[in-house]
Design a protein around this motif. Structure first.
Motif, short mmCIF file in Angstrom:
data_model
loop_
_atom_site.label_atom_id
_atom_site.label_comp_id
_atom_site.label_asym_id
_atom_site.label_seq_id
_atom_site.Cartn_x
_atom_site.Cartn_y
_atom_site.Cartn_z
N ALA A 100 2.30 25.59 20.13
CA ALA A 100 1.33 24.48 20.09
C ALA A 100 2.01 23.19 19.63
CB ALA A 100 0.17 24.84 19.15
N THR A 101 2.91 23.31 18.66
CA THR A 101 3.65 22.13 18.18
C THR A 101 4.54 21.58 19.28
OG1 THR A 101 3.62 22.96 15.91
CG2 THR A 101 5.28 21.31 16.44
N ARG B 160 4.10 21.76 22.48
CA ARG B 160 3.27 21.07 23.47
C ARG B 160 2.78 19.72 22.96
NH1 ARG B 160 1.19 26.34 23.97
NH2 ARG B 160 -0.62 25.77 22.71
N ARG B 161 2.37 19.71 21.68
CA ARG B 161 1.80 18.49 21.12
C ARG B 161 2.81 17.35 21.12
NH1 ARG B 161 0.66 20.47 16.38
NH2 ARG B 161 -1.19 21.45 17.23
N HIS C 272 -6.83 23.15 11.86
CA HIS C 272 -7.62 22.39 12.83
C HIS C 272 -7.72 23.24 14.09
CE1 HIS C 272 -8.48 19.22 15.81
NE2 HIS C 272 -8.96 18.51 14.80
N ASP D 246 -6.88 22.61 16.93
CA ASP D 246 -5.68 22.46 17.76
C ASP D 246 -4.46 23.15 17.16
OD1 ASP D 246 -4.74 20.81 15.73
OD2 ASP D 246 -4.89 18.95 16.89
N ARG E 226 -3.09 22.66 13.98
CA ARG E 226 -2.43 22.01 12.85
C ARG E 226 -2.92 22.58 11.51
NH1 ARG E 226 -4.06 16.13 13.30
NH2 ARG E 226 -5.83 17.08 14.39
#
Length: 222
Positions: free
Chosen positions: A39-40, A42-43, A91, A93, A95
């Motif tokens: 996820a990191t 991608r972000r 979160h 998403d 985080r």
């Protein structure tokens, strides 16, 4: 229950009821951690695996260290930093935005227990991402130094806690009368497209770092 607290910042919600609670032992779960790192990546549109691990740990360690660092500044019984005592709040998403500790320990046990928890987390992040443990320990030092600073504690509190593990000595510098962390670590955010090095990044010439700090805080660095 002892909760991490950030300085006033709209990015960090004050109400944890909208966040997803996860026991901090999840950090040792390769599947969970791999998903966090993905996820990191991608972000921030990061490709280098080790850089993703460093950036994720830069944020997560600051949250994880909140309750124990604040309790050390306050004095008395300390927030237990053991991963099985800590809850992380995510979160949607992914985080990691907050943390709580469910129990306390005697103040003289905080340092060793903190070193043990960090060693476990650092080892897990290093294994999942390929980031060097030495770099992750340096990030933990800066996270600890910042959390003590935000809680209004003296440098001696950060130094005492760091001395119980393989962390560099936390360092501070005064900029126009404002104490800031003299960082030992780099979060590698500048490797992400469109990002630049942080104001206090150690991977810049000392004179440039000084000028950027002065521009942000005013006055001169000593």
């Amino acid at each position: 229950m002892l909760r991490a607290r950030f300085p006033d910042d709209h990015r960090y919600p004050r109400d944890i009821t909208d966040l997803v609670p996860v026991t901090a032992t999840a950090v040792t779960d390769p599947s969970w951690l791999t998903a966090q790192l993905a996820a990191t990546a991608r972000r921030y549109r990061l490709d280098r695996r080790a850089a993703v691990g460093v950036l994720w740990w830069y944020s997560a360690s600051s949250v994880l260290l909140g309750p124990p660092a604040e309790s050390a500044v306050r004095g008395g019984p300390a927030a237990d930093p053991a991963l099985d005592a800590m809850t992380l709040y995510l979160h949607p998403d992914g985080r990691v935005l907050d943390a709580t500790s469910a129990r306390t320990v005697p103040a003289d046990e905080l340092g060793p227990r903190l070193a043990e928890a960090l060693a476990t987390a650092v080892g897990a992040v290093a294994a999942a991402s390929g980031a060097r443990e030495r770099a992750l320990w340096a990030i933990a030092t800066d996270s600890l130094a910042n959390r003590v600073l935000w809680a209004g504690g003296p440098a001696s509190v950060a130094a005492e806690l760091a001395a119980t593990g393989p962390m560099p000595v936390p360092r501070y510098v005064s900029v126009h009368g404002t104490r800031v962390v003299r960082r030992a670590s780099c979060c590698l955010i500048y490797e992400a497209p469109g990002e630049r090095k942080c104001v206090s990044c150690p991977r810049q010439h000392p004179s440039e770092r000084r000028l950027r700090l002065e521009a942000q805080l005013g006055g001169t660095t000593r």
